[in-house]
Design a protein around this motif. Sequence first.
Motif, PDB file in Angstrom:
ATOM      1  N   LEU A 109      -8.711 -13.983   0.815  1.00  0.00           N
ATOM      2  CA  LEU A 109      -9.761 -14.553  -0.007  1.00  0.00           C
ATOM      3  C   LEU A 109      -9.284 -15.759  -0.815  1.00  0.00           C
ATOM      4  CD1 LEU A 109     -11.503 -11.335  -1.421  1.00  0.00           C
ATOM      5  CD2 LEU A 109     -12.257 -12.794   0.471  1.00  0.00           C
ATOM      6  N   ASN A 110      -8.052 -15.725  -1.332  1.00  0.00           N
ATOM      7  CA  ASN A 110      -7.603 -16.749  -2.268  1.00  0.00           C
ATOM      8  C   ASN A 110      -6.829 -17.891  -1.611  1.00  0.00           C
ATOM      9  OD1 ASN A 110      -8.095 -15.659  -5.266  1.00  0.00           O
ATOM     10  ND2 ASN A 110      -7.534 -13.917  -3.967  1.00  0.00           N
ATOM     11  N   GLU A 111      -6.144 -17.645  -0.519  1.00  0.00           N
ATOM     12  CA  GLU A 111      -5.344 -18.688   0.116  1.00  0.00           C
ATOM     13  C   GLU A 111      -6.025 -19.329   1.315  1.00  0.00           C
ATOM     14  OE1 GLU A 111      -2.582 -19.888  -0.997  1.00  0.00           O
ATOM     15  OE2 GLU A 111      -2.242 -18.452  -2.623  1.00  0.00           O
ATOM     16  N   LYS A 112      -7.182 -18.785   1.697  1.00  0.00           N
ATOM     17  CA  LYS A 112      -7.938 -19.316   2.841  1.00  0.00           C
ATOM     18  C   LYS A 112      -7.139 -19.209   4.151  1.00  0.00           C
ATOM     19  CE  LYS A 112     -11.052 -20.304  -0.140  1.00  0.00           C
ATOM     20  NZ  LYS A 112     -12.215 -19.406  -0.296  1.00  0.00           N
ATOM     21  N   TRP A 113      -6.338 -18.161   4.255  1.00  0.00           N
ATOM     22  CA  TRP A 113      -5.640 -17.895   5.506  1.00  0.00           C
ATOM     23  C   TRP A 113      -6.518 -16.981   6.358  1.00  0.00           C
ATOM     24  CZ3 TRP A 113      -0.644 -16.067   2.579  1.00  0.00           C
ATOM     25  CH2 TRP A 113      -0.011 -17.177   2.009  1.00  0.00           C
ATOM     26  N   SER A 114      -6.201 -16.895   7.626  1.00  0.00           N
ATOM     27  CA  SER A 114      -6.858 -15.876   8.447  1.00  0.00           C
ATOM     28  C   SER A 114      -6.319 -14.508   8.054  1.00  0.00           C
ATOM     29  CB  SER A 114      -6.594 -16.140   9.930  1.00  0.00           C
ATOM     30  OG  SER A 114      -5.222 -15.989  10.237  1.00  0.00           O
ATOM     31  N   TYR A 115      -7.089 -13.467   8.372  1.00  0.00           N
ATOM     32  CA  TYR A 115      -6.648 -12.133   7.967  1.00  0.00           C
ATOM     33  C   TYR A 115      -5.354 -11.735   8.685  1.00  0.00           C
ATOM     34  CZ  TYR A 115      -6.908  -7.299   6.438  1.00  0.00           C
ATOM     35  OH  TYR A 115      -6.631  -6.096   5.848  1.00  0.00           O
ATOM     36  N   LEU A 116      -5.203 -12.164   9.941  1.00  0.00           N
ATOM     37  CA  LEU A 116      -3.970 -11.873  10.663  1.00  0.00           C
ATOM     38  C   LEU A 116      -2.777 -12.581  10.021  1.00  0.00           C
ATOM     39  CD1 LEU A 116      -2.515 -10.590  13.056  1.00  0.00           C
ATOM     40  CD2 LEU A 116      -3.121 -12.616  14.416  1.00  0.00           C
ATOM     41  N   SER A 117      -2.976 -13.841   9.613  1.00  0.00           N
ATOM     42  CA  SER A 117      -1.888 -14.556   8.940  1.00  0.00           C
ATOM     43  C   SER A 117      -1.554 -13.914   7.604  1.00  0.00           C
ATOM     44  CB  SER A 117      -2.278 -16.024   8.733  1.00  0.00           C
ATOM     45  OG  SER A 117      -2.502 -16.666   9.967  1.00  0.00           O
ATOM     46  N   SER A 118      -2.577 -13.439   6.883  1.00  0.00           N
ATOM     47  CA  SER A 118      -2.335 -12.762   5.600  1.00  0.00           C
ATOM     48  C   SER A 118      -1.572 -11.459   5.818  1.00  0.00           C
ATOM     49  CB  SER A 118      -3.664 -12.481   4.901  1.00  0.00           C
ATOM     50  OG  SER A 118      -4.381 -13.687   4.665  1.00  0.00           O
ATOM     51  N   LEU A 119      -1.954 -10.695   6.847  1.00  0.00           N
ATOM     52  CA  LEU A 119      -1.235  -9.456   7.147  1.00  0.00           C
ATOM     53  C   LEU A 119       0.192  -9.742   7.597  1.00  0.00           C
ATOM     54  CD1 LEU A 119      -1.597  -6.374   7.329  1.00  0.00           C
ATOM     55  CD2 LEU A 119      -2.270  -6.685   9.721  1.00  0.00           C
ATOM     56  N   TYR A 120       0.346 -10.817   8.337  1.00  0.00           N
ATOM     57  CA  TYR A 120       1.674 -11.261   8.780  1.00  0.00           C
ATOM     58  C   TYR A 120       2.550 -11.624   7.580  1.00  0.00           C
ATOM     59  CZ  TYR A 120       4.919 -14.857  10.571  1.00  0.00           C
ATOM     60  OH  TYR A 120       6.020 -15.634  10.850  1.00  0.00           O
ATOM     61  N   TYR A 121       1.970 -12.332   6.617  1.00  0.00           N
ATOM     62  CA  TYR A 121       2.721 -12.688   5.411  1.00  0.00           C
ATOM     63  C   TYR A 121       3.113 -11.447   4.621  1.00  0.00           C
ATOM     64  CZ  TYR A 121       3.221 -13.597   0.457  1.00  0.00           C
ATOM     65  OH  TYR A 121       3.654 -13.571  -0.840  1.00  0.00           O
ATOM     66  N   CYS A 122       2.183 -10.507   4.454  1.00  0.00           N
ATOM     67  CA  CYS A 122       2.475  -9.309   3.664  1.00  0.00           C
ATOM     68  C   CYS A 122       3.587  -8.483   4.288  1.00  0.00           C
ATOM     69  CB  CYS A 122       1.202  -8.465   3.531  1.00  0.00           C
ATOM     70  SG  CYS A 122      -0.097  -9.233   2.530  1.00  0.00           S
ATOM     71  N   LEU A 123       3.544  -8.332   5.585  1.00  0.00           N
ATOM     72  CA  LEU A 123       4.567  -7.528   6.251  1.00  0.00           C
ATOM     73  C   LEU A 123       5.938  -8.197   6.163  1.00  0.00           C
ATOM     74  CD1 LEU A 123       5.144  -4.981   7.875  1.00  0.00           C
ATOM     75  CD2 LEU A 123       4.666  -6.282   9.955  1.00  0.00           C
ATOM     76  N   LEU A 124       5.988  -9.511   6.390  1.00  0.00           N
ATOM     77  CA  LEU A 124       7.265 -10.211   6.306  1.00  0.00           C
ATOM     78  C   LEU A 124       7.807 -10.240   4.880  1.00  0.00           C
ATOM     79  CD1 LEU A 124       6.867 -13.261   8.707  1.00  0.00           C
ATOM     80  CD2 LEU A 124       7.831 -11.026   9.157  1.00  0.00           C
ATOM     81  N   THR A 125       6.903 -10.240   3.902  1.00  0.00           N
ATOM     82  CA  THR A 125       7.349 -10.234   2.507  1.00  0.00           C
ATOM     83  C   THR A 125       7.928  -8.881   2.120  1.00  0.00           C
ATOM     84  OG1 THR A 125       5.751 -11.935   1.859  1.00  0.00           O
ATOM     85  CG2 THR A 125       6.596 -10.502   0.125  1.00  0.00           C
ATOM     86  N   LEU A 126       7.225  -7.801   2.437  1.00  0.00           N
ATOM     87  CA  LEU A 126       7.683  -6.478   2.030  1.00  0.00           C
ATOM     88  C   LEU A 126       8.897  -6.006   2.825  1.00  0.00           C
ATOM     89  CD1 LEU A 126       4.330  -4.589   1.354  1.00  0.00           C
ATOM     90  CD2 LEU A 126       5.740  -5.973  -0.169  1.00  0.00           C
ATOM     91  N   THR A 127       9.146  -6.593   3.968  1.00  0.00           N
ATOM     92  CA  THR A 127      10.382  -6.299   4.704  1.00  0.00           C
ATOM     93  C   THR A 127      11.488  -7.283   4.349  1.00  0.00           C
ATOM     94  OG1 THR A 127       9.507  -7.572   6.569  1.00  0.00           O
ATOM     95  CG2 THR A 127       9.224  -5.187   6.636  1.00  0.00           C
ATOM     96  N   THR A 128      11.236  -8.150   3.365  1.00  0.00           N
ATOM     97  CA  THR A 128      12.196  -9.147   2.842  1.00  0.00           C
ATOM     98  C   THR A 128      12.692 -10.101   3.922  1.00  0.00           C
ATOM     99  OG1 THR A 128      14.172  -7.764   3.138  1.00  0.00           O
ATOM    100  CG2 THR A 128      12.952  -7.494   1.088  1.00  0.00           C
TER     101      THR A 128
END
Length: 393
Positions: free
Chosen positions: A192-211
Amino acid sequence: MRPSLRFPPQTTPSCKIQNCKTLAYIIGTFIYLIIGATIFDKLESSHEDVRRDHYDKNISLFQRQHNMSRGDFDRLTSIILKNHQYKKKQWQFIGSFYYSTVVLTLIGYGHATPTTSSGKAVTIAYALIGIPMSLIMFQSVGERLNSLITYCLKRLKRRFKKSEYVTDMELLTCEALLSVLTLLTGAYMFYLNEKWSYLSSLYYCLLTLTTIGFGDFVPLQQKNYNEYPYVYIFFTIGFILTGLTILASSSNLLVLKMVETDTNRIKTEQTIAHERRMQAVHLVGDVISANGRLITLEETPSESMTQVSESISLCSCTWNQPCTRRQCCCFVLRKHGRPLEQISCPQHQHSSPRDEQHSGEMLNRTKIESSANILTKSYLALNQIRVQNRNSI
């Protein structure tokens, strides 16, 4: 020197099994790396070639339109990249706090990097002190989270009148559901806030939480920090800290489960080894080998023999049970290192020389007939006696 034979205790090769498991883990990891390299090469290689050709054509067209050499174009590209890096002010308090969070959580997006020598030196010292501190903090908070989830599950089971005992599988299931909920919620907020696609947002979250933190998607970078709502800034930093805490609790539970499994396996192997040592069999006496040679056996005191009678007479004629007649074809299995006694029946103790010669011929004939099986059969007979005594107890 008198030869001696005995049955050595059988021990479980735990060290060998552990070495084989470690080697299997290493081989499996390398195989997984090869599989991943093959898949990504197949998926990304052709697309990369198409994009490179497309950009080369655009660069050539741009150079012709502006009468620009390759060197001038490279300098222009460098200036544009620097401008992109400094298009927003990174080093203010919120940006510095975001940078410190990324350093301590081992994510390392690369969106902001120190350029001064003092800044690089402080980053090294700050990371060396802060990273262990953050890891301990995540581990401790993860344990408290596991305790909270266990408490909630007990209350829930008590309400439904079930057993209050919480298994590791139930706790892992709750941790997994909480992790999935965190990923989906974070992905939706960044969508909602970064205007990314939902897949890209999920991709970012997973890569972030796995450091992993490739840095191709970084929030709070499209505008200056003071242009974002403070709620969204707090959510972004809180998502990193909360998500890593939940994953730390899950990993802590998995590590404890693996340690418990290994401990139980080691205890089981030690118990089996102890039982086999207790069941070790030692033969005492003169027995016949397969080639008809007389072998003298010496006994080493064994704990397993303490459960057997003081002396056991085995007959070469009746190997399936102990001999109670004690004929002249018998020999004795003894414990505590006593020597073999060759037994003759009482009525033959004062026999004539002819009878003794006849008994000697019978003994030699019996030894020759049983020479191939005497060791194996005596072991089986003694083991059967031990099992019977154990069952009777």
